[in-house]
Design a protein around this motif. Structure first.
Motif, short mmCIF file in Angstrom:
data_model
loop_
_atom_site.label_atom_id
_atom_site.label_comp_id
_atom_site.label_asym_id
_atom_site.label_seq_id
_atom_site.Cartn_x
_atom_site.Cartn_y
_atom_site.Cartn_z
N ALA A 1 0.67 -1.36 0.11
CA ALA A 1 0.03 -0.10 0.10
C ALA A 1 0.88 1.18 -0.01
CB ALA A 1 -1.09 0.00 1.05
N PRO A 2 1.92 1.41 0.73
CA PRO A 2 2.61 2.79 0.90
C PRO A 2 3.67 2.62 -0.31
CG PRO A 2 2.73 1.39 2.82
CD PRO A 2 2.31 0.60 1.97
N ARG A 3 3.46 1.79 -1.47
CA ARG A 3 4.19 1.89 -2.57
C ARG A 3 5.65 1.98 -2.21
NH1 ARG A 3 2.88 0.88 -7.55
NH2 ARG A 3 5.01 1.18 -8.18
N PRO A 4 6.40 0.94 -1.38
CA PRO A 4 7.72 0.85 -1.10
C PRO A 4 8.65 0.78 -2.29
CG PRO A 4 6.91 -1.15 -0.82
CD PRO A 4 5.76 -0.42 -1.16
N GLN A 5 10.07 1.32 -2.27
CA GLN A 5 10.88 1.07 -3.29
C GLN A 5 11.26 -0.38 -3.04
OE1 GLN A 5 13.93 3.89 -2.39
NE2 GLN A 5 12.52 5.54 -2.67
N VAL A 6 11.31 -1.07 -2.17
CA VAL A 6 11.64 -2.54 -2.11
C VAL A 6 10.60 -3.30 -1.37
CG1 VAL A 6 13.36 -4.13 -1.39
CG2 VAL A 6 14.07 -2.22 -2.76
N LEU A 7 10.14 -4.38 -1.50
CA LEU A 7 9.30 -5.22 -0.73
C LEU A 7 10.12 -6.40 -0.43
CD1 LEU A 7 6.35 -5.58 0.38
CD2 LEU A 7 6.01 -7.16 -1.47
N LEU A 8 10.14 -6.64 0.87
CA LEU A 8 10.88 -7.76 1.54
C LEU A 8 9.84 -8.85 1.99
CD1 LEU A 8 13.20 -5.78 3.84
CD2 LEU A 8 13.65 -6.45 1.37
N LEU A 9 10.15 -9.96 1.56
CA LEU A 9 9.11 -11.19 1.91
C LEU A 9 9.98 -12.21 2.54
CD1 LEU A 9 8.62 -10.41 -1.64
CD2 LEU A 9 6.59 -11.09 -0.76
N ASP A 10 9.63 -12.46 3.70
CA ASP A 10 10.42 -13.32 4.58
C ASP A 10 9.64 -14.70 4.65
OD1 ASP A 10 11.89 -14.89 6.31
OD2 ASP A 10 11.48 -13.69 8.04
N GLU A 11 9.88 -15.72 3.90
CA GLU A 11 9.33 -17.04 3.64
C GLU A 11 7.68 -16.68 3.81
OE1 GLU A 11 10.93 -20.37 5.12
OE2 GLU A 11 12.87 -19.54 5.47
N PRO A 12 7.12 -16.10 3.03
CA PRO A 12 5.72 -15.65 3.29
C PRO A 12 4.94 -16.95 2.94
CG PRO A 12 6.37 -14.73 1.25
CD PRO A 12 7.58 -15.35 1.80
N LEU A 13 5.31 -17.91 1.99
CA LEU A 13 4.55 -19.11 1.85
C LEU A 13 4.53 -20.36 2.52
CD1 LEU A 13 4.94 -18.50 -2.04
CD2 LEU A 13 3.21 -17.70 -0.50
N SER A 14 5.52 -20.14 3.35
CA SER A 14 5.79 -21.71 4.29
C SER A 14 4.80 -21.91 5.21
CB SER A 14 6.99 -21.23 5.08
OG SER A 14 6.88 -20.14 5.94
N ALA A 15 3.89 -21.04 5.38
CA ALA A 15 2.54 -21.60 6.39
C ALA A 15 1.56 -22.04 5.36
CB ALA A 15 2.32 -20.44 7.27
N LEU A 16 1.58 -22.09 4.17
CA LEU A 16 0.54 -22.36 3.40
C LEU A 16 0.76 -23.70 2.95
CD1 LEU A 16 0.15 -19.30 0.93
CD2 LEU A 16 -0.99 -19.89 3.27
N ASP A 17 -0.59 -24.44 2.73
CA ASP A 17 -0.38 -25.97 2.23
C ASP A 17 0.14 -26.02 0.56
OD1 ASP A 17 -2.49 -25.90 0.12
OD2 ASP A 17 -3.88 -26.04 2.11
N TYR A 18 0.37 -26.93 0.19
CA TYR A 18 1.28 -27.25 -0.95
C TYR A 18 0.35 -26.73 -2.45
CZ TYR A 18 3.80 -29.50 -4.83
OH TYR A 18 4.48 -29.55 -5.67
N LYS A 19 -0.95 -27.08 -2.21
CA LYS A 19 -1.48 -26.42 -3.66
C LYS A 19 -1.57 -24.92 -3.69
CE LYS A 19 -5.10 -28.00 -6.25
NZ LYS A 19 -6.35 -28.27 -6.41
#
Lengths: 377, 273, 309
Positions: A169-187
């Motif tokens: 939302a604040p339109r950052p210059q860089v977006l950092l993603l720290d293992e954001p998908l690790s909690a989701l199931d495989y599909k």
């Protein structure tokens, strides 16, 4: 911010400063006996509009590097530049960098919309601007229907989307993603991988993505940095990382690999003639910054090899077939070499073709041309 | 080149301006009065205002004071009885209310056990005053029994807390394993449950002891004349000029409480989790 | 109960046996509590509607005098009825001082709990220990300690006189201020402990997220930390407010009989006042105030947990 980009473009299109540049960054946690060297003299350049992945096993320092860029920790030594400006010691609320946390860290006492507007409010944006941006963001992550839900009533996937919208939302210059998908199931993870990649393309924001999942890294990234015990081992495109691993750790961590020792026979430019311990001679390209001599290690991917029934001494390797592992899409053959090590070859399964091999028989293996890679170490 | 190391203090995400100062003041505020009290119990002079050198005279005076001796013995006797009884009752209640699927009345039992914690002491005190006055005039029974019952009652929730906490941390599978190895329920209790529960029981008994020893309000209302405990004796001394003798008694009681808290702390460190 | 349909089978038998066992185990404690904690409260209720005996005690005759006297005062000589100023004043003092005490302990306790919760794990228990020690120390002794500090020949006055700030001692003892300081001192740990418990559970990732989204320190505190530890704030406030309201020892020692609170007024009726029914009615009033506060607390925690689920 926008002004920075403007001045950069005025100077010269191709001398645009890198989105993130880490220069000789070292991070030490604790002191005395408990001292831990989390980052060991790391230098890295991440270009504007890149989907860049930090890949490595847990404890390799990838999250530490991310936290230094976000400003949650400060480097022990070295500098970090954001679009050419030093930010190493700037507090996180003064960096145009936003984070998607591993556990999402959504504010449980706020609605979805309030979570997304939080950063904009803190930046002192006007109410109508906030309203519009929140609407845009909800549309971007397809969450319009849930704008007034409390975040603890959302599913993991929905929380993931809100976390993304909040950070974007604040339109950052860089977006950092720290293992954001690790909690989701495989599909769901597979779907989100594609969606994330699309989102990065649509927004044009530089993404720095941290993961320990090599498949995820290969799927999404423009470039990957492989990290191990506080150091960056190799930086390159997914193809480079996979096909030309520079070090044994990289080859082992990403995909399946066979390692063979060989003797250097001759070097011609960036190409070397090698003699395998089996006596067979093969050629291999020399990776940058290496002068091969004496005994070296080469890597051969299982899918770049083919298995044949042994008829004569032809083929690159000979051995005895020990195990046949049927995996649906393909079959792995575990072959015991004369030096007692195991060599794995892989072949894609064909429809209605019965198994041609049986355990115990002697087989030979043939490498595809250029499939042999020399390792730096 | 490595950039020159900046001398700016790093930005700490966890700190808040002024909080450290207030916290420091809080600890000073908590301990300054207690320390003053302890220091002046060793004062050679009669008045708190002047420090006239180190002396143990007030401890000697307290030791020699028959009223203090009498109150001390009664306090310890009462606290010992109340803590033993309340701990036994609380242990049984804890065994009946933990590690069990919810049953009808469980909430009511909880409410009942915790009730002394919620009702102001002064209300319980006058209630007991009324009740015991009635019983005394009806039966003519006198003696310590009233104080013992009253103390046992309000010590139950304090004894119950650590025992219950300990029980909840104990895996029922251990008892199941014992039963599997042919132990009868009674044997299982003596050989498995009780030994594991000991730290909780000790903690509960000690808490009950301290709570009983410290009680002023209920004791003040329930006691008959001539049944002073240390706290009610000290409260009674307020009407006169306070001598450092009170400080000396306070310091001793303080030491006892400290000792108990330290032991509790140790038990939790050793057996907790 | 939903288990009723199982009640006839062997499983139901087991369950019934278990429930009986649980009740049997709890029974002795419940009997003692009923006899010496809960039951007597009912007697207080009964006493509040009886007539006062001449030398204390009661006459077994129904009367609403006690309740009337809680609020009104009838002049013995001219028979006029006025609001019982003295009672109202004491009631108001009790509520006001309890409220102030809660506010001050919160102001001091919140930063303290926060600082403890943000220490490294190994040192946290030490600081917590320092908070717990006064908590388990005799309330009377702690009140004495405050007495030594604020009385005319106490630490503060002596100190100020030696520094030459004042030439005669400031009268602090036997004032509302003294009671408030005393209650703040004795109940402070009750505020810090629940606050600490909720702050320890605080997910500092959320604080990081707030900083990441450009919040200043003050905004992080106001918009993220305070709303998230609200259950601790409410619990601490209740734990301080309720005993303050029913305080007896502290106002007696530091108010010296001149400045009474509800607890002292109740005692007076059973002692020199010799009006047991009035004392009982006042006790019921105090109990009702406490229950009201508890009810508000339960409501607020339920609405909180309700919205979380």
């Amino acid at each position: 911010m926008a002004e920075n980009r403007g001045t950069g473009q005025e100077k010269a299109e191709h001398s645009l400063p890198a989105a993130i540049s880490a220069q000789r960054v070292t991070k030490v946690f604790g002191d005395g006996k408990n001292k831990v060297l989390a980052l060991d003299d790391v230098s890295l350049t991440i270009e504007e509009n890149e989907f860049f992945t930090l890949l490595g096993p847990s404890g390799c320092g990838k999250t530490t590097l991310l936290r230094l860029i976000a400003g949650f920790d400060q480097p022990t030594s070295g500098t970090i530049l954001l679009r050419g400006e030093e930010i190493s010691h700037l507090p996180p609320n003064q960096r145009s960098v936003n984070t998607v946390f591993q556990n999402y860290a959504l504010f449980p006492h706020m609605t979805v919309a309030k979570n997304i507007s939080f950063g904009l409010e803190m930046l002192g944006k006007k109410p109508d601007v906030i309203e519009k941006t929140v609407g845009d963001m909800l549309a971007l992550v397809k969450m319009e229907a849930l704008r007034d839900r409390r975040t603890d009533q959302l599913s993991g996937g929905q929380q993931q989307r809100v976390a993304l919208a909040r950070a974007l939302a604040p339109r950052p210059q860089v977006l950092l993603l720290d293992e954001p998908l690790s909690a989701l199931d495989y599909k769901l993870r597979k779907e989100m991988q594609i969606e994330l990649k699309q989102l990065q393309h649509d927004t044009g924001i530089t993404f720095i993505f941290v993961t320990h999942d090599q498949e995820e890294a290969l799927t999404m990234s423009d470039r990957i940095a492989v990290m191990h015990v506080g150091r960056i081992l190799q930086v390159g495109t997914p193809r480079q990382i996979y096909n030309q691993p520079s070090e044994r750790f990289v080859a082992d961590f990403i995909g399946k690999s066979n390692f063979l020792s060989a003797d250097v026979l001759a070097v011609e430019g960036r190409h070397a003639r090698l003699k395998l311990s089996s006596g067979q001679e093969v050629g291999a390209a020399i990776p940058d910054g290496m002068t091969p001599d004496g005994s070296v290690t080469v890597v051969v991917r299982p899918e770049y090899t083919q298995i044949f029934p042994k008829s004569n001494d032809a083929g690159d390797l000979q051995g005895v077939l020990e195990n046949i592992v049927y995996l649906g899409t393909d079959t792995h053959y575990h072959i015991r070499l004369p030096d007692a090590s195991i060599f794995v070859t892989r072949s894609q399964n064909q429809c209605k073709v019965t198994e041609a091999f049986r355990a115990g028989q002697s087989v030979s293996v043939v490498f595809s041309p250029d499939s042999v890679q020399l390792l730096r170490c | 080149m490595i950039s020159p190391i900046r001398k700016r203090p790093p930005f700490s995400l966890k700190s808040q301006p002024g909080f450290g100062t207030i916290a420091g003041l809080c600890f000073v505020m908590l301990y300054a009065p207690i320390i003053t009290l302890v220091v002046y119990s060793f004062n050679a002079g009669k008045y708190i205002s002047m420090w006239e050198g180190f002396s143990l005279q007030w401890y000697v005076a307290a030791w020699g004071n028959e009223a203090v001796q009498d109150a001390t013995i009664r306090s310890l006797y009462l606290a010992a009885q109340a803590s033993v009884y309340s701990t036994i009752l609380a242990t049984m209640a804890a065994l009946g209310t933990t590690r069990t699927p919810p049953f009808r009345g469980l909430t009511a039992i909880y409410a009942m056990i915790n009730q002394p914690l919620m009702v102001p002491e002064i209300v319980t005190a006058v209630a007991l005053l009324i009740l015991f006055a009635m019983i005394k005039s009806l039966t003519g029974i006198q003696g310590m029994v009233y104080l013992v019952i009253a103390h046992t009652a309000f010590c139950i929730p304090f004894a119950y807390l650590p025992i219950r906490a300990r029980l909840e941390g104990m895996d029922l599978i251990l008892e199941t394993a014992a039963a599997d190895l042919y132990a009868t329920p009674w044997k299982t209790f003596w050989r498995i449950t009780l030994p594991l529960l000991w730290p909780g029981i000790i903690a509960g008994a000690m808490l009950a002891f301290v709570i009983s020893l410290d009680d002023v309000v209920i004791t003040e209302f329930v006691k008959s004349s001539g049944q002073e405990t240390l706290p009610t004796y000290m409260l009674g001394q307020l009407r006169r000029v306070i001598t450092p003798e009170i400080n000396a008694i306070s310091t001793l009681l303080l030491g006892l409480s400290m000792l108990v808290v330290c032991v509790l702390f140790f038990i939790e460190r050793k057996f907790g989790k | 109960m939903k288990n009723d349909k199982l009640a006839s089978g062997p499983v139901g038998d087991m369950q019934r046996k278990r429930t009986r066992r649980n009740w049997l185990l709890s029974a002795p404690a419940l009997v003692v509590l009923a006899a010496a904690a809960s039951g007597p409260l009912l007697i207080v209720l009964v006493y509040s509607v009886l007539s006062a005996g001449e030398y204390g005690g009661v006459v077994w005759k129904f009367s609403t005098d006690a309740w009337f006297n809680v609020v009104f005062f009838r002049d013995i000589f001219d028979g006029t009825t006025t609001l019982a100023d003295a009672h109202m004043k004491i009631l108001w003092r009790s509520v006001r001082l309890s409220f102030m005490t809660t506010l001050i302990t919160l102001t001091i306790g919140f930063p303290t709990a926060y600082v403890i919760a943000t220490r490294p794990r190994e040192t946290r228990s030490f600081w917590l220990f320092l908070i717990t020690v006064p908590f388990w120390t005799n309330l009377l002794i702690r009140t004495f300690a405050i007495l030594e500090v604020i009385r005319n020949e106490g630490l503060i006055n002596i100190g100020l006189q030696m520094l030459g700030v004042i030439d005669k001692p400031i009268q602090m003892l036997y004032t509302d201020f003294a009671i408030m300081v005393g209650m703040t001192y004795v109940y402070l740990p009750l505020m810090v402990l629940p606050l600490y418990a909720s702050m320890e559970r605080l997910d500092f990732n959320l604080v990081e997220a707030a900083y990441d989204l450009y919040a200043t320190r003050r905004k992080v505190l106001r918009r993220v930390i305070i709303p998230l530890v609200k259950p601790g704030i409410i619990a601490g406030s209740i734990l301080v407010f309720i005993p303050s309201l029913g305080a007896f020892v502290t106002p007696r020692v530091l108010g010296g009989g001149k400045k009474m609170m509800l607890g002292n007024l109740i005692e007076l009726q059973f002692g020199a006042g010799r009006n047991w029914p009035l004392g009982a009615a006042l006790s019921v009033t105090l109990l009702a105030l406490v229950m009201a506060a508890l009810l508000i607390y339960v409501r607020s925690t339920q609405s909180h947990s309700g919205s979380v689920r």
